[in-house]
Write an enzyme that holds these catalytic residues in place. Structure first.
Site, PDB file in Angstrom:
ATOM      1  N   TRP A  13       0.634  -1.198  -0.267  1.00 46.74           N
ATOM      2  CA  TRP A  13       0.231   0.087   0.079  1.00 46.74           C
ATOM      3  C   TRP A  13       0.504   1.324  -0.339  1.00 46.74           C
ATOM      4  O   TRP A  13       0.203   2.449   0.069  1.00 46.74           O
ATOM      5  CB  TRP A  13      -1.021   0.584   1.134  1.00 46.74           C
ATOM      6  CG  TRP A  13      -0.538  -0.901   2.548  1.00 46.74           C
ATOM      7  CD1 TRP A  13      -0.091  -1.842   3.100  1.00 46.74           C
ATOM      8  CD2 TRP A  13       0.620   0.427   3.212  1.00 46.74           C
ATOM      9  NE1 TRP A  13       0.588  -1.700   4.049  1.00 46.74           N
ATOM     10  CE2 TRP A  13       0.989  -0.044   4.277  1.00 46.74           C
ATOM     11  CE3 TRP A  13       1.382   1.776   3.109  1.00 46.74           C
ATOM     12  CZ2 TRP A  13       2.461  -0.139   5.670  1.00 46.74           C
ATOM     13  CZ3 TRP A  13       2.260   2.785   3.857  1.00 46.74           C
ATOM     14  CH2 TRP A  13       2.853   2.087   5.160  1.00 46.74           C
ATOM     15  N   ASN A  14       2.161   0.957   0.134  1.00 45.54           N
ATOM     16  CA  ASN A  14       3.203   2.820   0.568  1.00 45.54           C
ATOM     17  C   ASN A  14       3.393   3.323  -0.261  1.00 45.54           C
ATOM     18  O   ASN A  14       3.116   4.867  -0.332  1.00 45.54           O
ATOM     19  CB  ASN A  14       4.148   1.786   1.386  1.00 45.54           C
ATOM     20  CG  ASN A  14       5.091   1.263   0.540  1.00 45.54           C
ATOM     21  OD1 ASN A  14       4.737   0.218  -0.115  1.00 45.54           O
ATOM     22  ND2 ASN A  14       6.887   1.577   0.996  1.00 45.54           N
TER      23      ASN A  14
ATOM     24  N   LYS B  11      -3.037  -8.139  -7.332  1.00 44.56           N
ATOM     25  CA  LYS B  11      -3.629  -8.586  -5.651  1.00 44.56           C
ATOM     26  C   LYS B  11      -3.296  -7.612  -5.140  1.00 44.56           C
ATOM     27  O   LYS B  11      -2.162  -7.431  -4.353  1.00 44.56           O
ATOM     28  CB  LYS B  11      -3.481  -9.889  -5.020  1.00 44.56           C
ATOM     29  CG  LYS B  11      -4.039  -9.820  -3.645  1.00 44.56           C
ATOM     30  CD  LYS B  11      -3.328 -10.075  -2.796  1.00 44.56           C
ATOM     31  CE  LYS B  11      -4.071 -10.686  -1.087  1.00 44.56           C
ATOM     32  NZ  LYS B  11      -4.080  -9.067  -0.775  1.00 44.56           N
TER      33      LYS B  11
ATOM     34  N   ALA C 187      -2.833  -4.360  -2.022  1.00 42.70           N
ATOM     35  CA  ALA C 187      -3.340  -4.551  -1.089  1.00 42.70           C
ATOM     36  C   ALA C 187      -4.819  -4.042  -0.503  1.00 42.70           C
ATOM     37  O   ALA C 187      -5.264  -2.761  -1.114  1.00 42.70           O
ATOM     38  CB  ALA C 187      -2.156  -3.435  -0.273  1.00 42.70           C
ATOM     39  N   PRO C 188      -5.726  -3.979   0.820  1.00 40.74           N
ATOM     40  CA  PRO C 188      -7.159  -4.014   0.602  1.00 40.74           C
ATOM     41  C   PRO C 188      -7.422  -2.312   1.087  1.00 40.74           C
ATOM     42  O   PRO C 188      -8.570  -2.568   0.661  1.00 40.74           O
ATOM     43  CB  PRO C 188      -7.287  -5.286   1.634  1.00 40.74           C
ATOM     44  CG  PRO C 188      -5.920  -5.575   2.405  1.00 40.74           C
ATOM     45  CD  PRO C 188      -4.731  -5.425   1.379  1.00 40.74           C
TER      46      PRO C 188
ATOM     47  N   GLY D 150       6.717  -6.517  -0.035  1.00 38.19           N
ATOM     48  CA  GLY D 150       6.102  -6.948   0.756  1.00 38.19           C
ATOM     49  C   GLY D 150       6.932  -6.995   2.330  1.00 38.19           C
ATOM     50  O   GLY D 150       8.368  -6.663   2.269  1.00 38.19           O
ATOM     51  N   SER D 151       5.875  -7.492   3.064  1.00 36.77           N
ATOM     52  CA  SER D 151       6.848  -8.176   4.611  1.00 36.77           C
ATOM     53  C   SER D 151       8.210  -9.706   4.664  1.00 36.77           C
ATOM     54  O   SER D 151       7.336 -10.038   3.579  1.00 36.77           O
ATOM     55  CB  SER D 151       6.125  -8.440   5.399  1.00 36.77           C
ATOM     56  OG  SER D 151       5.664  -9.548   5.621  1.00 36.77           O
TER      57      SER D 151
ATOM     58  N   GLU E 101      10.656  -8.766  -3.283  1.00 36.41           N
ATOM     59  CA  GLU E 101      11.444  -7.168  -2.636  1.00 36.41           C
ATOM     60  C   GLU E 101      10.654  -7.143  -1.343  1.00 36.41           C
ATOM     61  O   GLU E 101       8.987  -6.745  -0.901  1.00 36.41           O
ATOM     62  CB  GLU E 101      11.064  -5.546  -4.301  1.00 36.41           C
ATOM     63  CG  GLU E 101      11.925  -4.530  -3.387  1.00 36.41           C
ATOM     64  CD  GLU E 101      11.701  -3.381  -2.159  1.00 36.41           C
ATOM     65  OE1 GLU E 101      11.561  -3.766  -1.138  1.00 36.41           O
ATOM     66  OE2 GLU E 101      10.033  -2.555  -3.104  1.00 36.41           O
ATOM     67  N   LEU E 102      11.415  -7.318  -0.732  1.00 38.11           N
ATOM     68  CA  LEU E 102      11.007  -7.167   1.220  1.00 38.11           C
ATOM     69  C   LEU E 102      11.202  -5.935   1.973  1.00 38.11           C
ATOM     70  O   LEU E 102      11.552  -5.011   1.233  1.00 38.11           O
ATOM     71  CB  LEU E 102      11.061  -8.307   1.299  1.00 38.11           C
ATOM     72  CG  LEU E 102      11.076 -10.314   0.360  1.00 38.11           C
ATOM     73  CD1 LEU E 102      10.738 -10.414   1.241  1.00 38.11           C
ATOM     74  CD2 LEU E 102       9.393  -9.390   0.290  1.00 38.11           C
TER      75      LEU E 102
ATOM     76  N   CYS F  91      10.256   0.678   1.494  1.00 39.79           N
ATOM     77  CA  CYS F  91      10.920   0.117   2.639  1.00 39.79           C
ATOM     78  C   CYS F  91      12.822   0.084   2.813  1.00 39.79           C
ATOM     79  O   CYS F  91      12.952   0.008   2.651  1.00 39.79           O
ATOM     80  CB  CYS F  91      10.932  -1.131   1.688  1.00 39.79           C
ATOM     81  SG  CYS F  91      11.040  -0.693   0.054  1.00 39.79           S
TER      82      CYS F  91
END
Length: 461
Positions: free
Chosen positions: A135-136, A159, A161-162, A211-212, A233-234, A267
């Site tokens: 989402w960022n 998909k 982020a919600p 993401g994480s 890409e975490l 990140c």
């Protein structure tokens, strides 16, 4: 009554108000999306690359025309200050143009010499790519994956982020207006169980994830079981090294931007300030003063630099990390608390006397918190920088460029920035090592990540 199990719920982090609810895809609508993407691939892969590039030019135009609507939606959904949201949309439009102009040559066949014949390396499309995105940066992050994939002739199933579904729908609308066929850029709204099913689906050929570490590891495991390529890409805990001979005014300016842009939710943000002891006091004094001057407020206001954090649970986690670090012996120079009142705000925070054993050094701080650690010398600074599970990027501030170049070979990161903070740009590869992930986005590396690199060898008699 709806629940998070059936709907994605978007909340405005500035006032806590519900923006919208987006129902999850049913088994039927999800199957329709995958079927449409698979069918679109069969035609899109045959589309002339010049025409694909033309669609990217069109997309740049559509993004600019819808910029204010998209920017306002970004700001409402995840709290990004409006000026930064507008900059994200413009950067994304420029990305489309750059790949449209430069990408076709990067996909051209490459001749090579072989005995008794000739050979060419071709970059063929692979199929439908599943993208699990955060989402960022709800426009830039999506398009830096989608644009090269689409130019290469693949289709892209996203998909998001919600909490940024509204922004995602505006981007999809722009793509359709730009002429991309239905299914070439698909959007789904599903939970984790459906993601696992999609990865196992033979119509999905590869997965890209931002993401994480936890999410990336889980998806990589699923992709491995299905023998499908992954680009991850975490997280990052990027070191920002300041040596004794650095221009401190320039270093501080870059440190503030590198740490606090997007309210610190980046990140590749400058999270660990590693400062040589000769300039520690002067750097710290300037850094605290500059951080204190940042304007905190309504993200829709042009003067705001620090907006609310995107999610309430992430603010709670950030506060836990700060308080834990203080209990471990760090010194609080600024902030260190949730801002009371309406909105999901966390005060811009600076921790000093942070050592490698402390939480703020060992864990990623995904919010407006900087940790300062002292280094004895340049060699020690590199040692501290590498003492991390992450390896996304690093910054070095120094007047000695030759020494900086030497240090780059010793830093365990995917990128190093000399006298400038970490950034992503379509002209250069972006990605990390260690727990920051693997694979690369952007540049020709990102364009070819999801290509079938096919050798064509013709023998001569």
């Amino acid at each position: 009554m709806t629940t998070p199990d059936t709907h994605a719920i978007s909340l405005n982090p500035f006032n806590g108000q519900r923006i919208a609810e987006y129902p999850f895809d049913t088994a039927l609508t999800l199957e329709m999306a995958v079927t449409q993407g698979s069918a679109a691939y069969k035609q899109w892969r045959k589309t002339d690359i010049a025409q694909r590039a033309s669609h990217l030019h069109n997309l740049a135009t559509e993004l600019r025309e819808a910029s204010e609507d998209i920017s306002r939606m970004i700001s409402r959904e995840m709290g990004k200050p409006i000026k930064q949201a507008r900059a994200e949309v413009e950067k994304s439009a420029s990305l489309c143009e750059w790949y449209a102009l430069q990408g076709p040559a990067m996909l051209a066949p490459e001749p090579t010499m072989v005995d008794n014949g000739e050979a060419h390396i071709h970059y063929r499309p692979s199929g439908m790519i599943l993208a699990v995105m955060p989402w960022n940066f709800p426009v830039w992050q999506i398009l830096r994956g989608a644009v090269p994939a689409l130019l290469a002739g693949n289709t892209f199933l996203l998909k998001p982020a919600p909490n940024v579904m509204g922004t995602t729908r505006l981007v999809k609308q722009a793509a359709l207006k730009a002429g991309f066929p239905a299914g070439a850029f698909g959007v789904i709204n599903v939970g984790n169980a459906d993601v696992a099913g999609l990865i196992a689906d033979p119509r999905i050929v590869a997965v890209t994830v931002t993401g994480s570490v936890r999410a990336g590891g889980a998806i990589a495991e699923l992709a491995g079981k299905s023998l499908k390529k992954c680009v991850l890409e975490l997280g990052g805990s990027d070191p920002f090294i300041v040596l004794n001979d650095a221009n401190l005014d320039e270093a501080v300016k870059a440190a503030v931007t590198g740490r606090y842009q997007n309210t610190g939710q980046v990140c590749a943000a400058a999270k660990r300030m590693i400062v040589e002891e000769g300039v520690l006091e002067a750097f710290t004094e300037k850094f605290v003063a500059a951080t204190r001057a940042l304007v905190i407020g309504d993200p829709q206001d042009d003067d705001t630099y620090i907006g609310p954090m995107a999610r309430y649970d992430l603010r709670d986690e950030l506060d836990r990390q700060v308080q834990e670090t203080l209990s471990e012996g760090a010194t609080l120079l600024l902030g260190g608390e949730k801002i009371a009142g309406e909105g999901n705000f966390y005060a811009p925070t600076i921790l000093s006397n942070v050592t490698p054993q402390m939480t703020a050094f060992r864990q990623e701080l995904f919010g407006p918190v900087a940790a300062i650690t002292v280094a004895r010398d340049a060699e020690h600074a590199v040692e501290l920088a590498n003492d991390s599970d992450f390896g996304l990027s690093a910054t070095i501030y120094t007047a000695d460029l030759a020494r900086a170049e030497q240090m780059t070979g010793e830093l365990e990161t995917g990128g190093v920035f000399i006298n400038g903070y970490s950034a992503s740009d379509p002209r250069v590869a972006f990605g990390g090592v260690k727990k920051s992930g693997y694979g690369r986005e952007l540049s020709h590396f990102g364009l070819r990540e999801f290509c079938n690199v096919q050798t064509v060898w013709s023998n001569r008699k």
